[in-house]
Design an enzyme around this catalytic site. Structure first.
Site, PDB file in Angstrom:
ATOM      1  N   SER A 200       0.835  -1.207   0.000  1.00  0.00           N
ATOM      2  CA  SER A 200       0.000   0.000   0.000  1.00  0.00           C
ATOM      3  C   SER A 200       0.865   1.250   0.000  1.00  0.00           C
ATOM      4  O   SER A 200       2.098   1.176   0.003  1.00  0.00           O
ATOM      5  CB  SER A 200      -0.957   0.003   1.200  1.00  0.00           C
ATOM      6  OG  SER A 200      -0.315   0.479   2.356  1.00  0.00           O
ATOM      7  N   SER A 326      11.756   9.487   8.097  1.00  0.00           N
ATOM      8  CA  SER A 326      10.602  10.365   8.260  1.00  0.00           C
ATOM      9  C   SER A 326      11.052  11.731   8.753  1.00  0.00           C
ATOM     10  O   SER A 326      12.021  11.831   9.534  1.00  0.00           O
ATOM     11  CB  SER A 326       9.644   9.753   9.284  1.00  0.00           C
ATOM     12  OG  SER A 326       8.757  10.746   9.760  1.00  0.00           O
ATOM     13  N   TYR A 352       8.537   6.175  17.118  1.00  0.00           N
ATOM     14  CA  TYR A 352       8.674   6.135  15.658  1.00  0.00           C
ATOM     15  C   TYR A 352       9.816   7.054  15.208  1.00  0.00           C
ATOM     16  O   TYR A 352      10.695   6.666  14.429  1.00  0.00           O
ATOM     17  CB  TYR A 352       7.331   6.581  15.068  1.00  0.00           C
ATOM     18  CG  TYR A 352       7.273   6.791  13.585  1.00  0.00           C
ATOM     19  CD1 TYR A 352       7.001   5.728  12.721  1.00  0.00           C
ATOM     20  CD2 TYR A 352       7.444   8.065  13.025  1.00  0.00           C
ATOM     21  CE1 TYR A 352       6.918   5.938  11.345  1.00  0.00           C
ATOM     22  CE2 TYR A 352       7.366   8.283  11.668  1.00  0.00           C
ATOM     23  CZ  TYR A 352       7.096   7.212  10.825  1.00  0.00           C
ATOM     24  OH  TYR A 352       7.014   7.424   9.472  1.00  0.00           O
ATOM     25  N   LYS A 356      13.397   6.073  13.408  1.00  0.00           N
ATOM     26  CA  LYS A 356      13.781   6.615  12.090  1.00  0.00           C
ATOM     27  C   LYS A 356      15.097   7.376  12.190  1.00  0.00           C
ATOM     28  O   LYS A 356      15.925   7.341  11.270  1.00  0.00           O
ATOM     29  CB  LYS A 356      12.670   7.527  11.549  1.00  0.00           C
ATOM     30  CG  LYS A 356      11.362   6.801  11.209  1.00  0.00           C
ATOM     31  CD  LYS A 356      11.496   5.944   9.966  1.00  0.00           C
ATOM     32  CE  LYS A 356      10.150   5.462   9.460  1.00  0.00           C
ATOM     33  NZ  LYS A 356      10.256   4.565   8.317  1.00  0.00           N
ATOM     34  N   THR A 387      -1.564   8.434   2.846  1.00  0.00           N
ATOM     35  CA  THR A 387      -1.508   6.981   2.656  1.00  0.00           C
ATOM     36  C   THR A 387      -2.377   6.311   3.720  1.00  0.00           C
ATOM     37  O   THR A 387      -2.690   6.933   4.743  1.00  0.00           O
ATOM     38  CB  THR A 387      -0.063   6.465   2.820  1.00  0.00           C
ATOM     39  OG1 THR A 387       0.368   6.752   4.161  1.00  0.00           O
ATOM     40  CG2 THR A 387       0.895   7.101   1.834  1.00  0.00           C
TER      41      THR A 387
HETATM   42  N1  LIG Z   1       2.998   8.744   4.414  1.00  0.00           N
HETATM   43  C1  LIG Z   1       3.788   9.626   5.003  1.00  0.00           C
HETATM   44  O1  LIG Z   1       3.487  10.815   5.079  1.00  0.00           O
HETATM   45  C2  LIG Z   1       5.086   9.192   5.587  1.00  0.00           C
HETATM   46  C3  LIG Z   1       5.870  10.169   6.203  1.00  0.00           C
HETATM   47  C4  LIG Z   1       7.104   9.798   6.694  1.00  0.00           C
HETATM   48  C5  LIG Z   1       7.564   8.515   6.551  1.00  0.00           C
HETATM   49  N2  LIG Z   1       6.758   7.574   5.969  1.00  0.00           N
HETATM   50  C6  LIG Z   1       7.299   6.222   5.860  1.00  0.00           C
HETATM   51  O2  LIG Z   1       7.028   5.716   4.581  1.00  0.00           O
HETATM   52  C7  LIG Z   1       6.957   4.303   4.612  1.00  0.00           C
HETATM   53  C8  LIG Z   1       5.685   3.842   3.940  1.00  0.00           C
HETATM   54  O3  LIG Z   1       4.586   4.316   4.696  1.00  0.00           O
HETATM   55  P1  LIG Z   1       3.151   4.628   4.078  1.00  0.00           P
HETATM   56  O4  LIG Z   1       2.802   6.000   4.491  1.00  0.00           O
HETATM   57  O5  LIG Z   1       3.113   4.257   2.651  1.00  0.00           O
HETATM   58  O6  LIG Z   1       2.238   3.665   4.965  1.00  0.00           O
HETATM   59  P2  LIG Z   1       1.286   2.444   4.563  1.00  0.00           P
HETATM   60  O7  LIG Z   1       0.346   2.855   3.513  1.00  0.00           O
HETATM   61  O8  LIG Z   1       0.716   1.952   5.855  1.00  0.00           O
HETATM   62  O9  LIG Z   1       2.295   1.374   3.991  1.00  0.00           O
HETATM   63  C9  LIG Z   1       3.178   0.708   4.855  1.00  0.00           C
HETATM   64  C10 LIG Z   1       3.608  -0.589   4.221  1.00  0.00           C
HETATM   65  O10 LIG Z   1       4.448  -1.281   5.154  1.00  0.00           O
HETATM   66  C11 LIG Z   1       3.904  -2.586   5.359  1.00  0.00           C
HETATM   67  N3  LIG Z   1       4.160  -3.093   6.702  1.00  0.00           N
HETATM   68  C12 LIG Z   1       3.784  -2.555   7.884  1.00  0.00           C
HETATM   69  N4  LIG Z   1       4.164  -3.349   8.892  1.00  0.00           N
HETATM   70  C13 LIG Z   1       4.785  -4.410   8.336  1.00  0.00           C
HETATM   71  C14 LIG Z   1       5.388  -5.593   8.842  1.00  0.00           C
HETATM   72  N5  LIG Z   1       5.398  -5.837  10.155  1.00  0.00           N
HETATM   73  N6  LIG Z   1       5.927  -6.462   7.984  1.00  0.00           N
HETATM   74  C15 LIG Z   1       5.910  -6.232   6.654  1.00  0.00           C
HETATM   75  N7  LIG Z   1       5.348  -5.157   6.117  1.00  0.00           N
HETATM   76  C16 LIG Z   1       4.792  -4.257   6.943  1.00  0.00           C
HETATM   77  C17 LIG Z   1       2.417  -2.407   5.142  1.00  0.00           C
HETATM   78  O11 LIG Z   1       1.798  -3.653   4.922  1.00  0.00           O
HETATM   79  P3  LIG Z   1       0.218  -3.865   5.139  1.00  0.00           P
HETATM   80  O12 LIG Z   1      -0.420  -3.401   3.866  1.00  0.00           O
HETATM   81  O13 LIG Z   1       0.082  -5.329   5.349  1.00  0.00           O
HETATM   82  O14 LIG Z   1      -0.174  -3.043   6.327  1.00  0.00           O
HETATM   83  C18 LIG Z   1       2.419  -1.501   3.933  1.00  0.00           C
HETATM   84  O15 LIG Z   1       2.697  -2.221   2.770  1.00  0.00           O
HETATM   85  C19 LIG Z   1       7.052   3.909   6.080  1.00  0.00           C
HETATM   86  O16 LIG Z   1       8.362   3.533   6.400  1.00  0.00           O
HETATM   87  C20 LIG Z   1       6.688   5.198   6.792  1.00  0.00           C
HETATM   88  O17 LIG Z   1       7.257   5.246   8.081  1.00  0.00           O
HETATM   89  C21 LIG Z   1       5.543   7.884   5.481  1.00  0.00           C
END
Ligand SMILES: NC(=O)c1ccc[n+]([C@@H]2O[C@H](COP(=O)([O-])OP(=O)(O)OC[C@H]3O[C@@H](n4cnc5c(N)ncnc54)[C@H](OP(=O)(O)O)[C@@H]3O)[C@@H](O)[C@H]2O)c1
Length: 483
Positions: A200, A326, A352, A356, A387
């Site tokens: 996702s 992050s 978190y 990071k 997301t």
């Molecule tokens: N979105 C933002 O604004 C933002 C900002 C700063 C940093 N980030 C970082 O960006 C990255 C992606 O986040 P996102 O926003 O795209 O969130 P997301 O939509 O929740 O996607 C996270 C992904 O990580 C997978 N995941 C979570 N826990 C896991 C586990 N224990 N084992 C294997 N896979 C796991 C999820 O799988 P499932 O689908 O099964 O849950 C999903 O595919 C993360 O590292 C997050 O910390 C995001």
């Protein structure tokens, strides 16, 4: 009718030049008058694929819709464009010359309405535009851009903290994009990339773009129920059939180890490893291995996975590791004693951010340590992107800021760029946002000392060794026999 006809020779194999140009959204990268371009139809580029372009012409802004009318892979591309001022047929031939490729570009314009009478006046300007356009194409395919450096405006914004944080929004992405990014024509059809958390959000958006660019992908997901629809959707959208799925809960070290062993058994060299999987946990919890879950998933897991896969990375000529961190880390310093938060007074956002921060320090350490092996290691943070992860873990923030958030593709853009762009392979140990190196500390108070950095490495080594003992496996020197 006005006919523009230009030929250029580029030092790229024909299939690479064709692959880049056939996706007409790349016009926004090489044609100076195209301000934006998007694909209107889903699926791989084929006859019938449509693109919408917006152009800034001396006569004003103009929308064009192009349709692919003829496509012979590697040799011929023909598109029909329609607009209120003219219709145009673009015919592009690709042929081999020496070790490179010749591109023969012909654009035939049928002017409409009063413009028909202005043909003699318009022709010289249009010819000049055509020449600039193919020169842009040549530069894009030459792909010889200098290593990225932070612009003065960005450094100033970071210095004053709040303007720097304002760039986390979609406005930051648009600012970055406006005419300042180099074209990204690097060929990845022969590259194998591993992406964690691809089911996702940013991971999916990254997988989609890299699959579209033709890379072979290994996608690590944890939920088997998502596997089929994930594969179907990526294949339908991109036509890429080199996509392989691996299941692993990455917060469990035994599963990380099993994944490493499976990938070693497959033996496929890894050009790019993207440590993207992540989550912000609002409630304190330990994994069944007794590790605090934020630390387990966000720090120890990429540490163990990257170390475990290093031999496969070293098999490729120019390997890259990309760690998704992050902007939250800007609020925290490195404190190893706090890395595995205790249940008392637990705050998910803090745990978190600390995890990071530790991953950022690891990025810098690996970059230095592995420089002689040619492994490039960089981190990126996506700003704030809309997301499923953000919506579920930070519902209040999400509701308040939704209008300003990036979409997942905008958040993932720098991951894709770090994985693909040639110039992104020329720097290591840096943090990026919007394809630009960014400071790793907005506040002087979060800077760590060399002793604190060493403490992190010692701590990880210790916990890692305990996990090895518990699982009875070593991953850094993998067992070549099937587990
Ligand atoms: N979105 C933002 O604004 C933002 C900002 C700063 C940093 N980030 C970082 O960006 C990255 C992606 O986040 P996102 O926003 O795209 O969130 P997301 O939509 O929740 O996607 C996270 C992904 O990580 C997978 N995941 C979570 N826990 C896991 C586990 N224990 N084992 C294997 N896979 C796991 C999820 O799988 P499932 O689908 O099964 O849950 C999903 O595919 C993360 O590292 C997050 O910390 C995001």
């Amino acid at each position: 009718m006005i006919v523009l006809h230009e030929k250029i020779d580029v030092d790229r194999p024909r299939r690479e030049a064709f692959a880049y140009i056939q996706d007409f959204t790349t016009t926004a990268e090489w044609d100076p008058v195209t301000s934006s371009a998007r694909k209107l139809t889903s699926g791989p580029v084929a006859v019938g694929t449509r693109f919408a372009l917006n152009c800034d012409l001396p006569l004003g802004s103009l929308d064009l819709e192009y349709t692919v009318t003829h496509l012979e892979p590697g040799s011929l591309l023909e598109l029909q464009g329609r607009s209120r001022l003219f219709d145009v047929t673009d015919t592009i031939h690709f042929s081999d010359v020496g070790g490179g490729c010749r591109i023969d570009y012909r654009a035939s314009f049928a002017l409409k309405g009063p413009l028909k009478h202005l043909r003699p006046a318009l022709e010289p300007g249009m010819n000049a535009m055509g020449r600039r356009s193919v020169e842009g194409m040549r530069a894009a395919l030459q792909d010889d851009f200098p290593p990225p450096v932070a612009g003065r405006g960005t450094r100033r914004a970071d210095h004053w903290v709040l303007p720097g944080v304002a760039l986390f929004t979609a406005a930051g992405y648009r600012r970055g994009q406006r005419g300042r990014w180099n074209p990204m024509s690097a060929w990845v059809g022969d590259k194998h990339m591993v992406i964690t958390g691809a089911s996702s959000g940013l991971g999916y958006a990254t997988a989609l773009e890299l699959a579209r660019a033709g890379a072979a992908l290994t996608l690590v997901i944890r939920d088997e129920r998502k596997a089929e629809s994930l594969l179907n959707s990526l294949r339908r959208e991109t036509g890429n059939d080199k996509i392989h799925l691996e299941l692993a809960d990455l917060s469990v070290m035994a599963e990380v180890d099993a994944l490493v062993r499976r990938l070693h058994r497959r033996g496929e060299a890894i050009d790019v490893l993207i440590n993207n999987a992540g989550a912000l946990f609002n409630d304190w919890e330990q994994t069944n291995e007794g590790l605090e879950q934020s630390f387990a998933l966000l720090t120890l897991s990429p540490y163990r996975l990257t170390n475990g896969l290093r031999p496969l990375l070293e098999k490729t000529p120019a390997p890259r590791v990309i760690n998704v961190v992050s902007g939250g880390m800007y609020t925290q310093s490195l404190d190893v004693s706090q890395l595995q938060a205790s249940a008392r007074g637990y705050r998910g956002a803090v745990a978190y951010a600390r995890a990071k921060r530790a991953l950022m320090v690891l990025t810098e350490h690996w970059a230095e340590e592995w420089a002689d092996k040619g492994i490039v290691v960089n981190a990126m943070h996506p700003g704030w992107a809309d997301t499923p992860g953000v919506e579920s873990s930070l519902p209040g923030f999400h509701k308040l800021t939704r209008r300003f958030l990036r979409d997942p593709a905008q958040g993932a853009d720098t991951i894709v760029w770090l994985a693909r762009a040639t110039e992104a392979g020329k720097v290591s140990g840096q943090l990026f946002l919007d394809r630009e190196p960014r400071t790793t500390h907005l506040l002087a108070s979060t800077r760590e000392t060399p002793e604190q950095r060493q403490a992190l490495l010692d701590y990880l080594e210790g916990v890692d060794a305990q996990c090895h003992t518990a699982s009875g496996h070593t991953t850094s020197t993998p067992d070549p026999s099937p587990a």
